[in-house]
Design a protein around this motif. Structure first.
Motif, PDB file in Angstrom:
ATOM      1  N   PRO A 175      34.956  23.381  18.482  1.00  0.00           N
ATOM      2  CA  PRO A 175      34.145  22.371  17.792  1.00  0.00           C
ATOM      3  C   PRO A 175      33.700  22.863  16.420  1.00  0.00           C
ATOM      4  CG  PRO A 175      32.858  23.442  19.511  1.00  0.00           C
ATOM      5  CD  PRO A 175      34.257  23.928  19.666  1.00  0.00           C
ATOM      6  N   LYS A 176      33.538  21.965  15.486  1.00  0.00           N
ATOM      7  CA  LYS A 176      33.164  22.312  14.115  1.00  0.00           C
ATOM      8  C   LYS A 176      31.840  23.073  14.095  1.00  0.00           C
ATOM      9  CE  LYS A 176      32.296  20.260   9.574  1.00  0.00           C
ATOM     10  NZ  LYS A 176      32.203  19.006   8.792  1.00  0.00           N
ATOM     11  N   PRO A 177      31.772  24.167  13.317  1.00  0.00           N
ATOM     12  CA  PRO A 177      30.551  24.978  13.304  1.00  0.00           C
ATOM     13  C   PRO A 177      29.461  24.394  12.405  1.00  0.00           C
ATOM     14  CG  PRO A 177      32.169  25.939  11.826  1.00  0.00           C
ATOM     15  CD  PRO A 177      32.849  24.778  12.505  1.00  0.00           C
ATOM     16  N   ASP A 178      28.215  24.728  12.769  1.00  0.00           N
ATOM     17  CA  ASP A 178      27.054  24.426  11.927  1.00  0.00           C
ATOM     18  C   ASP A 178      26.561  25.686  11.215  1.00  0.00           C
ATOM     19  OD1 ASP A 178      26.430  21.537  12.781  1.00  0.00           O
ATOM     20  OD2 ASP A 178      26.567  22.597  14.696  1.00  0.00           O
ATOM     21  N   LEU A 179      26.978  26.835  11.730  1.00  0.00           N
ATOM     22  CA  LEU A 179      26.608  28.133  11.159  1.00  0.00           C
ATOM     23  C   LEU A 179      27.713  29.120  11.470  1.00  0.00           C
ATOM     24  CD1 LEU A 179      24.495  30.126   9.898  1.00  0.00           C
ATOM     25  CD2 LEU A 179      23.615  30.457  12.235  1.00  0.00           C
ATOM     26  N   LEU A 180      27.943  30.045  10.536  1.00  0.00           N
ATOM     27  CA  LEU A 180      28.903  31.130  10.739  1.00  0.00           C
ATOM     28  C   LEU A 180      28.151  32.456  10.660  1.00  0.00           C
ATOM     29  CD1 LEU A 180      31.573  29.718   8.300  1.00  0.00           C
ATOM     30  CD2 LEU A 180      31.859  29.827  10.784  1.00  0.00           C
ATOM     31  N   VAL A 181      28.438  33.370  11.598  1.00  0.00           N
ATOM     32  CA  VAL A 181      27.808  34.691  11.594  1.00  0.00           C
ATOM     33  C   VAL A 181      28.903  35.751  11.708  1.00  0.00           C
ATOM     34  CG1 VAL A 181      26.258  36.291  12.778  1.00  0.00           C
ATOM     35  CG2 VAL A 181      25.649  33.867  12.603  1.00  0.00           C
TER      36      VAL A 181
ATOM     37  N   ILE B 246      31.168  23.736  25.506  1.00  0.00           N
ATOM     38  CA  ILE B 246      30.833  23.814  24.079  1.00  0.00           C
ATOM     39  C   ILE B 246      31.146  22.497  23.371  1.00  0.00           C
ATOM     40  CG2 ILE B 246      31.088  26.328  23.960  1.00  0.00           C
ATOM     41  CD1 ILE B 246      33.811  25.968  22.672  1.00  0.00           C
ATOM     42  N   HIS B 247      32.180  21.789  23.848  1.00  0.00           N
ATOM     43  CA  HIS B 247      32.479  20.483  23.260  1.00  0.00           C
ATOM     44  C   HIS B 247      31.432  19.446  23.662  1.00  0.00           C
ATOM     45  CE1 HIS B 247      36.305  21.222  21.244  1.00  0.00           C
ATOM     46  NE2 HIS B 247      36.608  22.034  22.239  1.00  0.00           N
ATOM     47  N   GLU B 248      30.992  19.513  24.899  1.00  0.00           N
ATOM     48  CA  GLU B 248      29.934  18.598  25.341  1.00  0.00           C
ATOM     49  C   GLU B 248      28.634  18.877  24.591  1.00  0.00           C
ATOM     50  OE1 GLU B 248      29.623  18.966  29.559  1.00  0.00           O
ATOM     51  OE2 GLU B 248      31.426  17.757  29.948  1.00  0.00           O
ATOM     52  N   ALA B 249      28.355  20.150  24.349  1.00  0.00           N
ATOM     53  CA  ALA B 249      27.138  20.519  23.608  1.00  0.00           C
ATOM     54  C   ALA B 249      27.180  19.951  22.193  1.00  0.00           C
ATOM     55  CB  ALA B 249      26.982  22.037  23.572  1.00  0.00           C
ATOM     56  N   LYS B 250      28.353  20.022  21.571  1.00  0.00           N
ATOM     57  CA  LYS B 250      28.511  19.479  20.219  1.00  0.00           C
ATOM     58  C   LYS B 250      28.288  17.967  20.231  1.00  0.00           C
ATOM     59  CE  LYS B 250      29.713  19.709  15.830  1.00  0.00           C
ATOM     60  NZ  LYS B 250      28.915  20.452  14.822  1.00  0.00           N
ATOM     61  N   ALA B 251      28.839  17.302  21.233  1.00  0.00           N
ATOM     62  CA  ALA B 251      28.683  15.848  21.335  1.00  0.00           C
ATOM     63  C   ALA B 251      27.232  15.445  21.559  1.00  0.00           C
ATOM     64  CB  ALA B 251      29.558  15.320  22.475  1.00  0.00           C
ATOM     65  N   GLN B 252      26.464  16.329  22.193  1.00  0.00           N
ATOM     66  CA  GLN B 252      25.049  16.061  22.454  1.00  0.00           C
ATOM     67  C   GLN B 252      24.150  16.399  21.260  1.00  0.00           C
ATOM     68  OE1 GLN B 252      24.295  18.370  25.973  1.00  0.00           O
ATOM     69  NE2 GLN B 252      25.672  17.132  27.252  1.00  0.00           N
ATOM     70  N   GLY B 253      24.762  16.900  20.182  1.00  0.00           N
ATOM     71  CA  GLY B 253      23.990  17.195  18.979  1.00  0.00           C
ATOM     72  C   GLY B 253      23.489  18.616  18.868  1.00  0.00           C
ATOM     73  N   LYS B 254      23.898  19.494  19.782  1.00  0.00           N
ATOM     74  CA  LYS B 254      23.479  20.890  19.676  1.00  0.00           C
ATOM     75  C   LYS B 254      24.234  21.574  18.540  1.00  0.00           C
ATOM     76  CE  LYS B 254      21.846  21.734  24.376  1.00  0.00           C
ATOM     77  NZ  LYS B 254      21.875  22.657  25.525  1.00  0.00           N
ATOM     78  N   LYS B 255      23.615  22.612  18.003  1.00  0.00           N
ATOM     79  CA  LYS B 255      24.200  23.327  16.875  1.00  0.00           C
ATOM     80  C   LYS B 255      25.163  24.404  17.368  1.00  0.00           C
ATOM     81  CE  LYS B 255      21.751  20.959  13.961  1.00  0.00           C
ATOM     82  NZ  LYS B 255      22.389  19.932  13.101  1.00  0.00           N
TER      83      LYS B 255
END
Length: 409
Positions: free
Chosen positions: A110-116, A27-36
């Motif tokens: 990692p910091k969120p882009d959306l909360l559900v 999930i940290h790698e995904a955040k670094a790659q720009g994924k939401k």
């Protein structure tokens, strides 16, 4: 009061720790790659997130992991110093403490882009995620799942189902605005197919516990639930659960149980004491084995999905959760579970920081005691706050309960 461990995790379950570490790394790698990134409450349409390339993160799971690691107390102090009183949910306080302290266990979240957040199961989630929304200046979607009843086939009322489906359509629009990608129907069907296979395997593993002796421990089951919460809808979850099911079925065939002599079969209600999981070994040392935990037996994780009706099956799964249905429906389900699993005793964990569930679970335990004569044990503590754990008192209650089971038998 810690007893010598009488069972070891299944070999297949032992791979869970590696899977957990990989998940947090990914999930940290995904955040670094720009994924939401989406932070979600535990009861969530995780298959939809995976289908829309949204990376799901679950603060409750992280709070439980911190409690197992014995660091949640420090996190809760941070939250309480910031003004959040100790009566609030310890999942919530652990999560807020993690945010305020920049906790680095497993890399943090990692910091969120959306909360559900979902309204079913727990009313705290909405306020909890409102706090996160303000802190991160992040959009929040609340999936409103109305409380209700089930019919004779354990299905929700039509109007509840239609409303929940409409909520999912709204959520899809929100995700599309965040990711700038439209929902791919084929990807959704694939995720639902994989989620259904994971559910089928989870049911198979749970059903195996009807056998005497029970082939898998509650510690394995509660730990393995992580896979369904975070990774349902992915090949990883299916592969892991297939291995667990294969080992469990082999143990059933060879009559290999959790303990050398299974004397009592028990049911555990609500969340465990994540900070003192060895409590289950105390029971097992007396030949008392938990064969059902309502926390993970609820019909969210044991509900099959339908590729032909992906949104309807997701909505139905969440509307039929044990904690999102009325008391009459819960009693019917519980009677069925107690009979099929041949339950000898009922253990109810009254959680200091979760008044939302305490009233209903106490009612259920008392009703089963009166109706069926099942011995019950009430343990007062907390799922993540170890300050509420009183070893001597709990040991006395467990000993008295085991003597009652002995007398009944």
């Amino acid at each position: 009061m810690t007893a010598p461990k009488t069972s070891k995790a299944l070999k297949s379950s032992q791979k869970l720790s590696q899977l957990v570490k990989k998940y947090y790394k990914d999930i940290h790698e995904a955040k670094a790659q720009g994924k939401k990134i989406v932070w979600s409450s535990g009861i969530a349409p995780v298959e939809l997130f995976h289908a829309m390339d949204l990376v799901p993160v679950f603060p409750e799971n992280y709070a439980a992991a911190c409690a197992v690691k014995q660091i949640s107390q420090d996190l809760q102090y941070y939250a309480e110093k910031a003004g959040y009183i100790s009566d609030l949910c310890s999942y919530f306080r652990s999560d807020i403490g993690h945010v305020l302290s920049n906790c680095t266990y497993l890399g943090g979240l990692p910091k969120p882009d959306l909360l559900v957040a979902s309204r079913n199961l727990c009313t705290t989630h909405v306020k909890w995620f409102e706090v996160l929304s303000r802190y991160f200046n992040c959009p929040l979607f609340v999936w409103d799942l109305p409380f209700g009843t089930l019919n004779k086939k354990f299905a929700p009322e039509f109007h509840r189902l239609e409303y929940a489906i409409s909520q999912l359509h709204e959520l899809i629009k929100v995700i599309e605005n965040i990711t700038h990608c439209e929902l791919n129907t084929w990807r959704l069907q694939e995720a639902i197919f994989l989620g259904d296979e994971a559910a089928r395997l989870w049911i198979e593993i749970n059903e195996s516990r009807k056998n005497r002796p029970a082939p898998i421990s509650c510690t394995d089951m509660l730990g393995n639930l992580f896979v369904l919460v975070t990774l349902s809808g992915t090949p990883i979850a299916v592969e892991f659960l297939r291995e667990v099911a294969k080992e469990v079925n082999n143990r059933v065939s060879n009559k290999i149980g959790i303990v050398s002599q299974e004397r009592f079969r028990l049911l555990w209600d609500v969340m465990p004491l994540w900070h003192h999981m060895e409590l289950f070994d105390r029971f097992q040392s007396a030949g008392a084995v938990f064969v059902v935990e309502l926390y993970n037996y609820g019909r969210v994780w044991g509900q099959r999905l339908d590729c032909a009706q992906p949104l309807e099956s997701l909505a139905k799964r969440h509307l039929t959760h044990m904690f999102n249905i009325d008391m009459d429906s819960r009693v019917k389900l519980l009677r069925e579970i107690l009979r099929e699993f041949q339950i000898d005793g009922y253990v109810n964990h009254v959680i200091r920081s979760c008044n939302v569930l305490n009233g209903s679970t106490l009612h259920l335990a008392n009703k089963m005691k009166k109706e069926l004569g099942i011995p019950t044990l009430t343990l007062e503590s907390d799922h993540c706050d170890s300050r509420a754990f009183a070893p001597a008192m709990i040991e006395n209650r467990i000993q008295a309960f085991l003597e009652l089971l002995e007398a009944n038998q």
